[in-house]
Write a protein that holds these residues in place. Sequence first.
Motif, mmCIF file in Angstrom:
data_model
loop_
_atom_site.group_PDB
_atom_site.id
_atom_site.type_symbol
_atom_site.label_atom_id
_atom_site.label_comp_id
_atom_site.label_asym_id
_atom_site.label_seq_id
_atom_site.Cartn_x
_atom_site.Cartn_y
_atom_site.Cartn_z
ATOM 1 N N ALA A 204 0.533 -1.164 -0.275
ATOM 2 C CA ALA A 204 0.177 0.433 0.068
ATOM 3 C C ALA A 204 0.384 1.147 0.496
ATOM 4 C CB ALA A 204 -0.485 -0.373 1.051
ATOM 5 N N THR A 205 1.982 0.929 0.761
ATOM 6 C CA THR A 205 3.203 2.274 0.958
ATOM 7 C C THR A 205 3.477 2.766 -0.363
ATOM 8 O OG1 THR A 205 3.340 2.287 2.751
ATOM 9 C CG2 THR A 205 4.596 3.570 1.321
ATOM 10 N N ARG A 206 3.908 1.487 -1.185
ATOM 11 C CA ARG A 206 4.675 1.841 -3.087
ATOM 12 C C ARG A 206 3.366 2.266 -3.451
ATOM 13 N NH1 ARG A 206 7.758 -4.038 -3.250
ATOM 14 N NH2 ARG A 206 9.203 -2.975 -1.833
ATOM 15 N N THR A 207 1.865 2.046 -3.204
ATOM 16 C CA THR A 207 1.066 2.298 -4.710
ATOM 17 C C THR A 207 0.651 3.577 -4.324
ATOM 18 O OG1 THR A 207 0.150 0.377 -4.472
ATOM 19 C CG2 THR A 207 -1.780 1.274 -5.181
ATOM 20 N N ALA A 212 -2.157 5.065 2.340
ATOM 21 C CA ALA A 212 -1.440 3.935 3.858
ATOM 22 C C ALA A 212 -0.636 4.524 5.149
ATOM 23 C CB ALA A 212 -0.458 3.302 2.853
ATOM 24 N N TYR A 213 -0.539 5.740 4.747
ATOM 25 C CA TYR A 213 -0.285 6.753 5.808
ATOM 26 C C TYR A 213 -1.306 6.640 7.011
ATOM 27 C CZ TYR A 213 2.284 10.076 8.168
ATOM 28 O OH TYR A 213 3.449 10.021 9.741
ATOM 29 N N PHE A 214 -2.774 6.659 7.417
ATOM 30 C CA PHE A 214 -3.399 6.760 7.768
ATOM 31 C C PHE A 214 -4.656 5.791 7.857
ATOM 32 C CE2 PHE A 214 -2.638 11.474 6.078
ATOM 33 C CZ PHE A 214 -2.717 11.653 6.911
ATOM 34 N N ASP A 215 -3.495 4.724 6.913
ATOM 35 C CA ASP A 215 -4.861 3.214 6.986
ATOM 36 C C ASP A 215 -4.788 2.406 8.061
ATOM 37 O OD1 ASP A 215 -5.695 1.135 6.138
ATOM 38 O OD2 ASP A 215 -5.706 1.202 4.173
ATOM 39 N N THR A 216 -5.365 1.915 9.042
ATOM 40 C CA THR A 216 -5.466 1.094 9.951
ATOM 41 C C THR A 216 -4.703 -0.108 9.457
ATOM 42 O OG1 THR A 216 -7.174 2.223 10.836
ATOM 43 C CG2 THR A 216 -7.038 0.612 12.101
ATOM 44 N N GLN A 264 7.547 10.961 6.987
ATOM 45 C CA GLN A 264 6.577 11.433 6.287
ATOM 46 C C GLN A 264 5.908 11.101 5.099
ATOM 47 O OE1 GLN A 264 5.206 14.876 7.212
ATOM 48 N NE2 GLN A 264 3.165 15.330 5.670
ATOM 49 N N GLY A 265 7.419 10.266 4.617
ATOM 50 C CA GLY A 265 6.326 10.332 2.684
ATOM 51 C C GLY A 265 6.859 8.646 2.304
ATOM 52 N N GLY A 266 7.561 8.471 3.188
ATOM 53 C CA GLY A 266 7.874 6.582 3.211
ATOM 54 C C GLY A 266 7.262 5.718 4.311
ATOM 55 N N PHE A 267 7.006 5.947 5.332
ATOM 56 C CA PHE A 267 5.823 5.190 6.433
ATOM 57 C C PHE A 267 4.700 5.265 6.069
ATOM 58 C CE2 PHE A 267 8.276 5.439 10.453
ATOM 59 C CZ PHE A 267 9.635 5.171 9.997
ATOM 60 N N PRO A 268 3.957 3.725 5.832
ATOM 61 C CA PRO A 268 3.980 3.204 7.139
ATOM 62 C C PRO A 268 4.654 1.303 6.674
ATOM 63 C CG PRO A 268 2.343 2.933 7.057
ATOM 64 C CD PRO A 268 2.579 3.981 5.951
ATOM 65 N N GLY A 269 5.091 1.637 5.413
ATOM 66 C CA GLY A 269 6.228 0.933 5.351
ATOM 67 C C GLY A 269 7.292 0.394 5.805
ATOM 68 N N TYR A 534 2.855 13.048 -15.219
ATOM 69 C CA TYR A 534 3.896 11.421 -15.664
ATOM 70 C C TYR A 534 4.282 10.339 -15.026
ATOM 71 C CZ TYR A 534 6.552 16.062 -17.902
ATOM 72 O OH TYR A 534 6.115 17.443 -18.525
ATOM 73 N N ARG A 535 3.066 10.339 -14.193
ATOM 74 C CA ARG A 535 2.824 9.407 -13.502
ATOM 75 C C ARG A 535 2.405 8.039 -14.178
ATOM 76 N NH1 ARG A 535 -1.305 12.083 -11.660
ATOM 77 N NH2 ARG A 535 -3.143 11.347 -10.850
#
Length: 736
Positions: A204-207, A212-216, A264-269, A534-535
């Motif tokens: 989810a963090t990659r997607t 994902a940061y707020f996803d329980t 903030q940009g890489g968690f919670p993976g 460009y994504r």
Amino acid sequence: MTGSRPAAAAPGATRSPGYRHDIDGLRAVAVLLVVVYHVWLGRVSGGVDAFLMISAFLLTGALMRRWESTGRVGVAGQWIRNFKRMLPAAAIVIAATVLVGMQVLPASTHDELWRHAWASLSYTENWLLAAEAADYYADQSQASPLQHFWSLSVQGQVFILWPLLFLLIGLLARAGRGRLPVRRIAIAVFGGVFAASLTYSIVATRTDQTLAYFDTGARLWEFAAGSILALVVHRVRLPVIPRAIIGWTGLCALVACGLVLDVQGGFPGSLALWPVLSVAAVIVSGNDADRRFGPAMLLEQPRVLALGRSSYALYLVHWPALVCILVLRDGQPLNLVEGLIVILGSIIVARLLTGAVDAPLRRLDWVERSRWRGLGVIALSAALVASVVVPAQVAAQRQLEAEQRAIAEAEAQRVYRNPGARVLFDDWTGRDVPGAPLRPLPSELDDQWGTLSRNCGDGSVVEIPATVPACLDNEVPADEAERTVVVVGDSHAQQMLAPIGAVAERENWRVVSFLLGACAFGLRDVDEERGGYYRQECRDWNVDVIRLIEEIEPDAVVTIGTRTEAADAESPRDAGERETVPEGLERIVERLARAGIPTVLIRDNPRFTYDAYRCVEEAPGHAADGGDGEDGGEARDAADAAEARDAGDACGVDAHQALAAASPLDALASPHVAALDFSRYYCPDRCPAVIGNVAVYIDKNHLSTFYLGTLEPVIGRELDGALARLDAFAATAAAG
């Protein structure tokens, strides 16, 4: 006086450990990291992740000890105990934040403030933030003063789930008739939660990291890690020196986490393993009566422990205080001394809140002895928040209804209180009413997005692939429509649905729209580092939308043909290269032309580096009440109207700072392409934030549908003329 005989311990039970004061100290470190990083560094520290793991460690230890000593979980009782302790202090902070926020924050944010208050009270703030974060069109330039409740919401949800998991563990243990110790069953259950949640979190963090940061679900593994540690820590036995080394390493790693990692940009993976393992190391190091040389020497200092006991209250109060102060300072960051004052003030308030609310509730045995009394504490806490929020919402609704009645009465008399773009029309002879409120009203901002009457994502128009999330149409059957128009692009194309939809209703056109936030129409190569247009998601959407358009075979495609860059008073005087044609648009236009489908390109509107609506809202004179019951009322209203116009002008920029001197669309005009430029109605001389007592923008770059409604006669005339010219060329080419 004799007491009742204690229940026999369950098989496999372990001795109840002594109170871990060092964990209180660890809480102090975690909350200081959160506060310091917020106040001075403006980033996330990883301290919240430490809190999540510590809470699970303590909760699981308590639940397991209860099961081993009594053979039961007491799910309902545990729920009541958890929220009876958490909610009172939280309710006081929520209520106080709403009261202060209504005085400090712009009126346009009050609906949002109340929405976040309810979400914080119901422990769903994380899901509200996830929904807002997933909305490309949401203005996130100003954080909610209750935003920090997202982690408490996740924690509250886990506090509901964990007793249920222990109930499952107990059922499995009883089904096994003691053949397998309950701790092993618990380790297996929480191990499964850990593995599943961590896997989901990484994916989810990659997607979609923001969501994902707020996803329980993406956070459960952090709680599961704390639970597993609570179940096995009693078996960890290490010599003093190795434990001390492990502990200090963990503490240093926890402190450095926010500096080394992009939390903030890489968690919670997988990155969140850093603070989780750091906390585990500190807890393991203190798992013995002999804590010489370890971090417990620091964590068990009286002042550290005092801060640790107030850590929950400090987390509650620091963020609303910081946000409100930054609003009063127009977003200017705090220097070292100012930040220190905010931190010390927050600590004092937290100590008072802990001493007046949290600590007494923990000492009141008569509350502990009755579930109904515990429920009463919870109900009173909810009632406190409701007593503040409900009257505010009711008063705001009554005010809105009164303003709307006044507006309707004025419009029925053909008096233009808010003429908007009409004041720029060549045949304009009216006048605006002095003192009329600026439109849209702050309470109307959520409705200022273009839309059509039906969601056609069900395949009613054409089969929609998963890569195209938004399909809207106006329900006019293809065989009955005078013409079919497809509107396609990002949010700036969406805002044009309001005037185009009005024209379509009048002219009996069929309108279909395909929209994707932050994705302009155009075939571009993927460049994930640049993101945005460009994504990969944007590329896939464009490819499939082109196919859908070719399948529909509309009479024309309408999209935004340029991209402006944000400007402010410090921007260069000449926008020059800062307004460009989106890369890949020409390729799509040529492809559509080969398919016999003409294109109408609309020039983009100006963008700002700041919220233009709030700029006007916070300026004096922007919202006169329109009354003139006092002596000299007409003169006062005229002065208020002049101040409102001055505010709108001051919140704008020079036209040459926002738009290129010549429209880049001129180079694209051809028999297959019509170019429409409404920039004179956004920038008649300057590019003001208010025209004709109407806010042109609702945020940094999106036009209000109210203003576009006043511009609809021009948009309709220009669009109809462009389509007629394209039709004429197509007919001539077919005849030739």
